[in-house]
Motif scaffolding. Structure first.
Motif, PDB file in Angstrom:
ATOM      1  N   GLU A  57      35.341  39.650  40.657  1.00 49.72           N
ATOM      2  CA  GLU A  57      36.026  39.791  39.372  1.00 49.72           C
ATOM      3  C   GLU A  57      37.439  40.330  39.535  1.00 49.72           C
ATOM      4  O   GLU A  57      38.325  40.011  38.757  1.00 49.72           O
ATOM      5  N   HIS A  58      37.615  41.179  40.535  1.00 47.18           N
ATOM      6  CA  HIS A  58      38.943  41.756  40.761  1.00 47.18           C
ATOM      7  C   HIS A  58      39.133  42.015  42.256  1.00 47.18           C
ATOM      8  O   HIS A  58      38.161  42.084  43.014  1.00 47.18           O
ATOM      9  N   ILE A  59      40.389  42.159  42.647  1.00 46.36           N
ATOM     10  CA  ILE A  59      40.748  42.470  44.031  1.00 46.36           C
ATOM     11  C   ILE A  59      41.888  43.491  44.018  1.00 46.36           C
ATOM     12  O   ILE A  59      42.564  43.688  43.009  1.00 46.36           O
ATOM     13  N   ASP A  60      42.083  44.107  45.153  1.00 44.03           N
ATOM     14  CA  ASP A  60      43.290  44.869  45.433  1.00 44.03           C
ATOM     15  C   ASP A  60      43.978  44.104  46.557  1.00 44.03           C
ATOM     16  O   ASP A  60      43.304  43.617  47.478  1.00 44.03           O
ATOM     17  N   TYR A  61      45.293  43.968  46.479  1.00 42.74           N
ATOM     18  CA  TYR A  61      45.985  43.296  47.571  1.00 42.74           C
ATOM     19  C   TYR A  61      47.333  43.955  47.832  1.00 42.74           C
ATOM     20  O   TYR A  61      47.936  44.558  46.946  1.00 42.74           O
TER      21      TYR A  61
END
Length: 127
Positions: free
Chosen positions: A64-68
């Motif tokens: 649903e979400h990521i950190d990049y």
């Protein structure tokens, strides 16, 4: 009438001249889970606009979400808790003037974290 035609032609020539120095650089890498593309539209030696596309290509549901994080010689960037839309993040519109611009020999690295997983991709210049 001749004066209007000359002014129109000169205006058109001026616009074309402004575009001659522009070049678009594409960088890309793909793993089992992610495809990342970085695009830099370099307008001059100190002006560019950039964008990044991150697409989930792994098996199963996309997170649903990521950190990049985006690491490059001209500066870093990234996003925390970025929501994916149909397994994709498109971040466009970064523009700078009076800055260092992207070159095709630059090393660009993207690290993506989702859940308990993490991958780092070293993007390659694509001709």
């Amino acid at each position: 009438m001749k004066k209007t035609g000359v002014i129109t032609w000169l205006s058109f020539a001026f616009l074309l001249t402004g575009c001659l120095g522009q070049k678009t650089l594409h960088f890309q890498e793909e793993t089992e889970n992610w495809k990342v593309e970085y695009i830099a539209d370099v307008q001059s030696e100190d002006r560019e606009s950039t964008g990044v596309h991150i697409t989930y290509i792994g098996e199963g549901e996309a997170p649903e979400h990521i950190d990049y994080t985006l690491d490059r010689p001209t500066g870093g960037g990234g996003g925390d808790y970025v929501l994916l839309n149909d397994g994709m993040v498109q971040k466009m519109g970064n523009y700078c003037s009076g800055c260092a611009v992207t070159r095709k020999d630059h090393e660009i690295q993207v690290t993506i974290e989702w859940g308990e997983k993490e991958e780092t991709l070293d993007l390659e210049y694509i001709e």
